[in-house]
Design a protein around this motif. Sequence first.
Motif, PDB file in Angstrom:
ATOM      1  N   LEU A   1       0.859  -1.177   0.000  1.00 39.95           N
ATOM      2  CA  LEU A   1       0.000   0.000   0.000  1.00 39.95           C
ATOM      3  C   LEU A   1       0.893   1.224   0.000  1.00 39.95           C
ATOM      4  O   LEU A   1       1.748   1.389   0.870  1.00 39.95           O
ATOM      5  N   ASN A   2       0.737   2.065  -1.004  1.00 34.70           N
ATOM      6  CA  ASN A   2       1.609   3.220  -1.143  1.00 34.70           C
ATOM      7  C   ASN A   2       1.201   4.350  -0.204  1.00 34.70           C
ATOM      8  O   ASN A   2       0.249   4.231   0.560  1.00 34.70           O
ATOM      9  N   SER A   3       1.905   5.438  -0.270  1.00 39.00           N
ATOM     10  CA  SER A   3       1.750   6.550   0.667  1.00 39.00           C
ATOM     11  C   SER A   3       0.298   6.988   0.820  1.00 39.00           C
ATOM     12  O   SER A   3      -0.416   7.181  -0.156  1.00 39.00           O
ATOM     13  N   PHE A   4      -0.134   7.112   2.080  1.00 42.87           N
ATOM     14  CA  PHE A   4      -1.493   7.569   2.359  1.00 42.87           C
ATOM     15  C   PHE A   4      -1.531   8.223   3.742  1.00 42.87           C
ATOM     16  O   PHE A   4      -0.599   8.088   4.532  1.00 42.87           O
ATOM     17  N   LYS A   5      -2.597   8.922   4.045  1.00 43.49           N
ATOM     18  CA  LYS A   5      -2.781   9.566   5.334  1.00 43.49           C
ATOM     19  C   LYS A   5      -4.015   9.003   6.029  1.00 43.49           C
ATOM     20  O   LYS A   5      -4.947   8.548   5.376  1.00 43.49           O
ATOM     21  N   ILE A   6      -4.005   9.044   7.377  1.00 38.22           N
ATOM     22  CA  ILE A   6      -5.184   8.713   8.168  1.00 38.22           C
ATOM     23  C   ILE A   6      -5.730  10.021   8.729  1.00 38.22           C
ATOM     24  O   ILE A   6      -4.996  10.778   9.365  1.00 38.22           O
ATOM     25  N   LYS A   7      -6.992  10.283   8.493  1.00 36.21           N
ATOM     26  CA  LYS A   7      -7.593  11.516   8.967  1.00 36.21           C
ATOM     27  C   LYS A   7      -8.520  11.219  10.141  1.00 36.21           C
ATOM     28  O   LYS A   7      -9.281  10.255  10.110  1.00 36.21           O
ATOM     29  N   TYR A   8      -8.457  12.054  11.176  1.00 39.11           N
ATOM     30  CA  TYR A   8      -9.265  11.868  12.370  1.00 39.11           C
ATOM     31  C   TYR A   8     -10.356  12.927  12.433  1.00 39.11           C
ATOM     32  O   TYR A   8     -10.165  14.063  12.006  1.00 39.11           O
ATOM     33  N   ALA A   9     -11.509  12.533  12.985  1.00 39.92           N
ATOM     34  CA  ALA A   9     -12.668  13.426  13.012  1.00 39.92           C
ATOM     35  C   ALA A   9     -12.539  14.507  14.077  1.00 39.92           C
ATOM     36  O   ALA A   9     -12.997  15.636  13.893  1.00 39.92           O
ATOM     37  N   ASN A  10     -11.883  14.186  15.216  1.00 36.56           N
ATOM     38  CA  ASN A  10     -11.747  15.180  16.285  1.00 36.56           C
ATOM     39  C   ASN A  10     -10.492  14.896  17.095  1.00 36.56           C
ATOM     40  O   ASN A  10      -9.903  13.810  17.010  1.00 36.56           O
ATOM     41  N   GLU A  11     -10.098  15.850  17.926  1.00 37.41           N
ATOM     42  CA  GLU A  11      -8.852  15.761  18.686  1.00 37.41           C
ATOM     43  C   GLU A  11      -8.882  14.653  19.731  1.00 37.41           C
ATOM     44  O   GLU A  11      -7.831  14.127  20.110  1.00 37.41           O
ATOM     45  N   ASN A  12     -10.065  14.283  20.205  1.00 34.76           N
ATOM     46  CA  ASN A  12     -10.170  13.246  21.231  1.00 34.76           C
ATOM     47  C   ASN A  12      -9.739  11.874  20.726  1.00 34.76           C
ATOM     48  O   ASN A  12      -9.467  10.977  21.530  1.00 34.76           O
ATOM     49  N   GLN A  13      -9.700  11.707  19.410  1.00 34.06           N
ATOM     50  CA  GLN A  13      -9.272  10.430  18.843  1.00 34.06           C
ATOM     51  C   GLN A  13      -7.752  10.288  18.851  1.00 34.06           C
ATOM     52  O   GLN A  13      -7.240   9.195  18.626  1.00 34.06           O
ATOM     53  N   TRP A  14      -7.058  11.373  19.085  1.00 33.31           N
ATOM     54  CA  TRP A  14      -5.596  11.340  19.136  1.00 33.31           C
ATOM     55  C   TRP A  14      -5.159  11.136  20.576  1.00 33.31           C
ATOM     56  O   TRP A  14      -5.953  11.161  21.502  1.00 33.31           O
ATOM     57  N   SER A  15      -3.879  10.950  20.819  1.00 34.55           N
ATOM     58  CA  SER A  15      -3.402  10.481  22.128  1.00 34.55           C
ATOM     59  C   SER A  15      -2.840  11.576  23.027  1.00 34.55           C
ATOM     60  O   SER A  15      -2.370  11.264  24.127  1.00 34.55           O
ATOM     61  N   ASP A  16      -2.883  12.827  22.615  1.00 34.87           N
ATOM     62  CA  ASP A  16      -2.236  13.876  23.402  1.00 34.87           C
ATOM     63  C   ASP A  16      -2.890  14.117  24.762  1.00 34.87           C
ATOM     64  O   ASP A  16      -2.364  14.880  25.578  1.00 34.87           O
ATOM     65  N   ARG A  17      -4.033  13.463  25.029  1.00 34.73           N
ATOM     66  CA  ARG A  17      -4.663  13.571  26.349  1.00 34.73           C
ATOM     67  C   ARG A  17      -3.716  13.028  27.428  1.00 34.73           C
ATOM     68  O   ARG A  17      -3.887  13.339  28.619  1.00 34.73           O
TER      69      ARG A  17
END
Length: 205
Positions: free
Chosen positions: A112-128
């Motif tokens: 699978l070649n270069s691609f991005k994952i897009k998140y709907a909101n900041e809560n889905q990321w881990s910076d909490r």
Amino acid sequence: MKKVYFIFSFFLTFGAFAQSGSYFGRYAGGVGVNQNALERASAIGYNAKVSVSDGLVLGDTSLVKVGIGLSNPRYRLDVKGVFNTRMAYNSPVYKINDRNFLELDDEGQFVLNSFKIKYANENQWSDRVFEKNYPLMSLKEVEKFIAKNNHLPNVPSASEVVEKGVAMDAMVSKLLEKVEELTLYTIQQQKEIDALKKEIKQLKK
């Protein structure tokens, strides 16, 4: 006479056959400067136009919706059911905007070649993890959890992965979560090391 008229009407309505191409549908045919020199070109559907040899065009370039396995297609190509694609090694099977997207390597593994994952909101990321009220477990608690469960906290076990699979966007976030937690543990340990160094230095005096 009626039979001749019927055949003539059929060609006017559904297109024309030629040695170089086949056209079915009202206004279907070749287009472009080389339209009279096309080889094995086909256009099917209302206002379908083909401009390259060995090309097959379905429908008008702006209106067509092709359905396979359903009667109400909503997109340019709408398929209901299983379809199979055969691909050669080291050759792309899917291109998006002329860029390679999916292919097979020499061993038959998907690439699978270069691609991005897009998140709907900041809560889905881990910076909490870096928030002041984040419930960071002590290393002793982590040790007990691992001894009991054989995997890290908030990470799916091997049996869960086999049974349910994993969502790539969630897994990327969870992996970064563990990296960020390790960073916090390292900071804590460094503070303890610095404090011990200072205490030892004072004792030496």
